[in-house]
Design an enzyme around this catalytic site. Structure first.
Site, PDB file in Angstrom:
ATOM      1  N   SER A 120     -28.377  19.706 -14.067  1.00 57.01           N
ATOM      2  CA  SER A 120     -27.712  20.574 -12.862  1.00 57.01           C
ATOM      3  C   SER A 120     -27.743  19.677 -12.137  1.00 57.01           C
ATOM      4  O   SER A 120     -26.222  20.125 -10.822  1.00 57.01           O
ATOM      5  CB  SER A 120     -28.914  21.528 -12.363  1.00 57.01           C
ATOM      6  OG  SER A 120     -29.682  22.349 -13.217  1.00 57.01           O
ATOM      7  N   THR A 145     -36.936  24.853 -13.094  1.00 60.21           N
ATOM      8  CA  THR A 145     -36.377  24.682 -14.999  1.00 60.21           C
ATOM      9  C   THR A 145     -38.542  24.621 -15.335  1.00 60.21           C
ATOM     10  O   THR A 145     -39.276  24.211 -14.909  1.00 60.21           O
ATOM     11  CB  THR A 145     -36.017  23.544 -15.405  1.00 60.21           C
ATOM     12  OG1 THR A 145     -35.802  23.744 -16.895  1.00 60.21           O
ATOM     13  CG2 THR A 145     -36.984  22.396 -15.247  1.00 60.21           C
ATOM     14  N   LYS A 155     -41.210  28.091 -14.351  1.00 59.79           N
ATOM     15  CA  LYS A 155     -40.229  29.133 -14.015  1.00 59.79           C
ATOM     16  C   LYS A 155     -40.884  30.538 -13.550  1.00 59.79           C
ATOM     17  O   LYS A 155     -40.871  31.150 -12.304  1.00 59.79           O
ATOM     18  CB  LYS A 155     -39.634  29.731 -14.788  1.00 59.79           C
ATOM     19  CG  LYS A 155     -38.076  28.272 -14.731  1.00 59.79           C
ATOM     20  CD  LYS A 155     -37.738  29.014 -16.025  1.00 59.79           C
ATOM     21  CE  LYS A 155     -35.896  28.464 -16.186  1.00 59.79           C
ATOM     22  NZ  LYS A 155     -34.908  28.637 -17.058  1.00 59.79           N
ATOM     23  N   ASP A 201     -30.494  32.833 -14.719  1.00 58.88           N
ATOM     24  CA  ASP A 201     -29.771  33.642 -16.335  1.00 58.88           C
ATOM     25  C   ASP A 201     -29.375  34.476 -16.652  1.00 58.88           C
ATOM     26  O   ASP A 201     -27.850  34.550 -17.210  1.00 58.88           O
ATOM     27  CB  ASP A 201     -30.336  33.022 -17.110  1.00 58.88           C
ATOM     28  CG  ASP A 201     -31.447  31.130 -16.739  1.00 58.88           C
ATOM     29  OD1 ASP A 201     -30.344  30.553 -16.448  1.00 58.88           O
ATOM     30  OD2 ASP A 201     -32.089  31.064 -17.358  1.00 58.88           O
TER      31      ASP A 201
END
Ligand code: NAP
Length: 274
Positions: free
Chosen positions: A19, A64, A68, A104
């Protein structure tokens, strides 16, 4: 005068996250005075990361593993996608409130629609796996109008919970369902790291199918190699990775994400990995 805005990705472990590469390339391409860092946050401390976003006025936070679900419980408000999944991967400001989103699923759909001009509406999908990524994909495919979203997973209880996210179009199946699928998605880690493993019998794949692997290291996984050899359309996990980040980038900066720059940055970073 511009003011530096700082973003984090929080996880444990987080050192290998791509990321920072993706977002810092995007900030640079748009000449934004923003910077993105990986921050290791121990399990159970997601609430502190949310509090840090508030006290430090961070521009945004990516979430992450393993945070989550805990982060979803700690934010002020959830998007409908995050509420349904009970998990977030992106924290953004909504006025003075911190909103948790799950990008996502939207990123996965973009990888099909934008990168491959393929729309799942009216199609039959088989998703292998029932973890966090699979759940996001199942919900997104149902929302996108898939006729059927079938889940294959080694643990039956998780398979049932994931399939339920697709409502009356979700069901639990065995790998034989791959024969009749328009779309096959690997949402397990099988095939990661070059061990040559396949998440399903590749002889079930064939021409006319779209085969997506969420695993992106290696870029061309054993499943995608097998899919290509049998005439199916292979879709790498890079698309989902980049597009989910693009949704976060837009939520944080309000700017159109430079998707091609983000994709090139991650491909370059992966090519330097052993
Ligand atoms: P997760 O929550 O841990 O779920 C893993 C799933 O894979 C579970 O359903 C598990 O089955 C199954 N599984 C694990 N090892 C297996 C094996 N050896 N054989 C068969 N099934 C196995 O993980 P996740 O977060 O969903 O991530 C899954 C994969 O997607 C990872 O490789 C991750 O890197 C990738 N991913 C990619 C993106 C992207 O942007 N491209 C985004 C998110 C995740 P059980 O339920 O039986 O344990």
């Amino acid at each position: 005068m511009s003011h530096l805005r700082v973003c984090w990705v929080v996880g444990a472990p987080v050192e290998h996250s791509l990321s920072p590469v993706i977002h810092n390339a995007a900030f640079a391409a748009l000449d934004l005075d923003w910077s993105y860092f990986a921050v290791s946050v121990p399990p159970g401390q997601a609430g502190r990361a949310v509090a840090a976003m508030r006290s430090l006025r961070l521009g945004g936070v990516s979430v992450t593993m393993p945070h989550k679900q805990d982060a979803a419980a700690a934010v002020d408000v959830l998007t409908p996608a995050a509420e349904r999944l009970g998990a977030v991967n992106c924290l953004a400001w909504r006025g003075t409130r911190i909103e948790g989103d799950s990008t996502d699923g939207a990123g996965f759909l973009d990888s099909l629609r934008v990168d491959h001009a393929w729309d799942p509406e009216g199609t039959r999908a088989v998703v292998v796996g029932a973890g966090g990524a699979a759940r996001a994909v199942v919900a997104a495919l149902a929302d996108a109008g898939a006729r059927e979203v079938a889940v294959v997973n080694r643990s039956a209880d998780r398979a049932r919970a994931a399939a339920a996210l697709a409502g009356d179009r979700g069901r639990v199946v065995g790998t034989e369902a791959v024969d009749d699928a328009d779309l096959v998605v690997n949402a397990t880690p099988v095939g990661m790291g070059g061990d040559g493993a396949l998440p399903l019998d590749a002889d079930r794949l064939g021409a006319g199918q779209v085969v997506a692997d969420l695993v992106y290291e290696p870029l061309e996984t054993p499943l995608l190699v097998a899919a290509r050899a049998r005439g199916a359309v292979p879709v790498t996990g890079i698309g989902m990775l980049v597009h989910q980040a693009a949704h976060a980038f837009r939520a944080w900066t309000g700017e159109d994400p430079p998707v091609e720059v983000m994709s090139a940055a991650v491909v370059a970073a992966l090519s330097t990995h052993g």
